[in-house]
Design a protein around this motif. Sequence first.
Motif, PDB file in Angstrom:
ATOM      1  N   UNK A 199      -2.833  -3.661  -3.852  1.00 15.81           N
ATOM      2  CA  UNK A 199      -1.876  -3.129  -2.880  1.00 15.81           C
ATOM      3  C   UNK A 199      -2.186  -3.727  -1.519  1.00 15.81           C
TER       4      UNK A 199
ATOM      5  N   UNK B 122       2.381   2.053  -3.367  1.00 17.41           N
ATOM      6  CA  UNK B 122       1.386   2.618  -4.267  1.00 17.41           C
ATOM      7  C   UNK B 122       1.127   4.083  -3.937  1.00 17.41           C
TER       8      UNK B 122
ATOM      9  N   UNK C 128       0.836  -1.209   0.000  1.00 15.51           N
ATOM     10  CA  UNK C 128       0.000   0.000   0.000  1.00 15.51           C
ATOM     11  C   UNK C 128       0.865   1.251   0.000  1.00 15.51           C
TER      12      UNK C 128
ATOM     13  N   UNK D 123      -0.329   0.532  -9.350  1.00 12.22           N
ATOM     14  CA  UNK D 123      -0.645  -0.788  -8.839  1.00 12.22           C
ATOM     15  C   UNK D 123      -2.131  -1.150  -8.929  1.00 12.22           C
TER      16      UNK D 123
END
Lengths: 285, 284
Positions: free
Chosen positions: B137, B122, B119, B134
């Motif tokens: 994520x 991204x 995450x 992405x």
Amino acid sequence: MRKSSVFRLLAAALLFGGVWVAYTQQQRPPSTLKTNKIANDLYEIENVGSLAGNVTVLVTDEGLVVVDDKFDPDHDNIMAQIKTFTDKPIKYIINTHHHGDHTGGNAKMLTSGAQIISSEEARENMVDGKMPGIPTLAFQRHTHIYLGGKNVELFHYGRAHTNGDSVVWFPAQRVLATGDMFTYGDATPQLIDYAGGGSGKEWTKTLDSALALNFDTVVPGHGAITTKAEMAKFRQVTVDLRNRVHEMDVQKKSKDEITKMLQTDFHWGPLQLARGLDGVIAEMQ
Amino acid sequence: MRKSSVFRLIVAAFLLGGVVAYTQQGGPPASKLTTQKLADDLYVIHNDFVPGNTTALVTNEGVVLVDDKFPADHDNIIAELKKVTTQPVKYVVNTHHHFDHAGGNVAMQAMGAQVVTSEQARRYMVDIKQPGLTNIAFQDHMHIYLGGKNVELYYFGKSHTGGDIVAYFPDQRVIAMGDMFTFGDATPQLIDYAGGGSAKEWTATVNRALALNFDTVVPGHGVVTTKAELTKFRDSTITLRNKTHEMIVAKSSRADIEKMLRADFHFADLHIGASLDGMMAELR
């Protein structure tokens, strides 16, 4: 799943015959389906009078994210319902947990090119159960799926209905699809699948984590679309159930008495008893 | 990444010439690639220095790729893959957001691949408006299952950036580290503070990766090597922290610390530009 659990389930299955067979992956007629629009890009596909789980569909310019895919024979009808509001292909299937009434369509969905994603535990349960259509992606606690400028968030908070339950959050739409961590209506009471790693004790805490998200509308695993307030009420039921069983355990009430209480006060049917009774009596000691 | 940092990186890149590359202006011309076989189904697509190494797991349902270099390298990556398989790329894992590891995303997505990152990685891509965002994520841990094989992705914390992940191939006992581990003096430790990196947390993050079972290591840059070399690198992250901290405590000048980093840790302009100010703030 240990052998003894399998045996116990089989025994229970024989006792409760019809209902059990209905829950497994035997041939069954497809359900009658109906689509409800939740937002401009979000739909729910419910079934009328059948055991299949609810399906939620997010529509984006680049394809669809679908939560759960009912039983295998429901596949064609799901596709037909989807065709009534979009011609986009399914890109992702999310399985809220491993049960066949939420994952039965996986094999066909994989064939048509969709990715299937679930928690690691849900996937493990599917592998152990030699179920068809095993997920291609498995996450631990939290993952995002981004498609066509939209965002879906998946959370695995802990044990509830099984040990692998995920909730699916649509933050822009303020909608949560809960899987069977929340089932709505007396016809589908709380079902604790101990053989599948479920826990009546941890269920409340798991629900609390989900309730901390921002949403207004809830798609339960079974039952009609409802509100966060109704989900909070269901949370209270999980507390009451724990307390009642614990009290009766402490008072050394018989299994029959506990059964009767669960049937009367919590609407438990043969399926809930088969999967949850022995486990709940043991867990709430 | 803030504008000023981007600017500093670009300046550093120009100074270094070859690393102009590091910016997001489409990247440099294509690198010469070579493919190394690590196992029957696992390959590294290698090049000198920059861009990052690419790792390819081949299954009979498609290929999982770890990192996809700069945009200009895309055709050559595909050509290298063609030498070992006819399977299409199904997943691209980005070990972090930097363009020398994620530059091929747009082209890979156009071919139907899914891009997977942490995450955090991204978020950095979104912040700097990097193309090829992405698709999936994850927070801490994700498995990719393809063709009966399994790749495990872990986010263990901050190191080179705030979003580094490692890709673990348990059956092959191989780990692809991204720039959490760069091997060789030409590519020393680079702490990208603007991208969330941390010299302080780096060691603990590498230690979590070292706890996995593997023999062979694909570094983010440099040649394929062993777990023993990764352990040595881990030790050097401690030495780097300690030396810098001691000099800060001894009130050494910024210039002296820079000199030490260049002399003892092979820092080049790029590393000084991305890391020095952050280290001076973090390691006091």
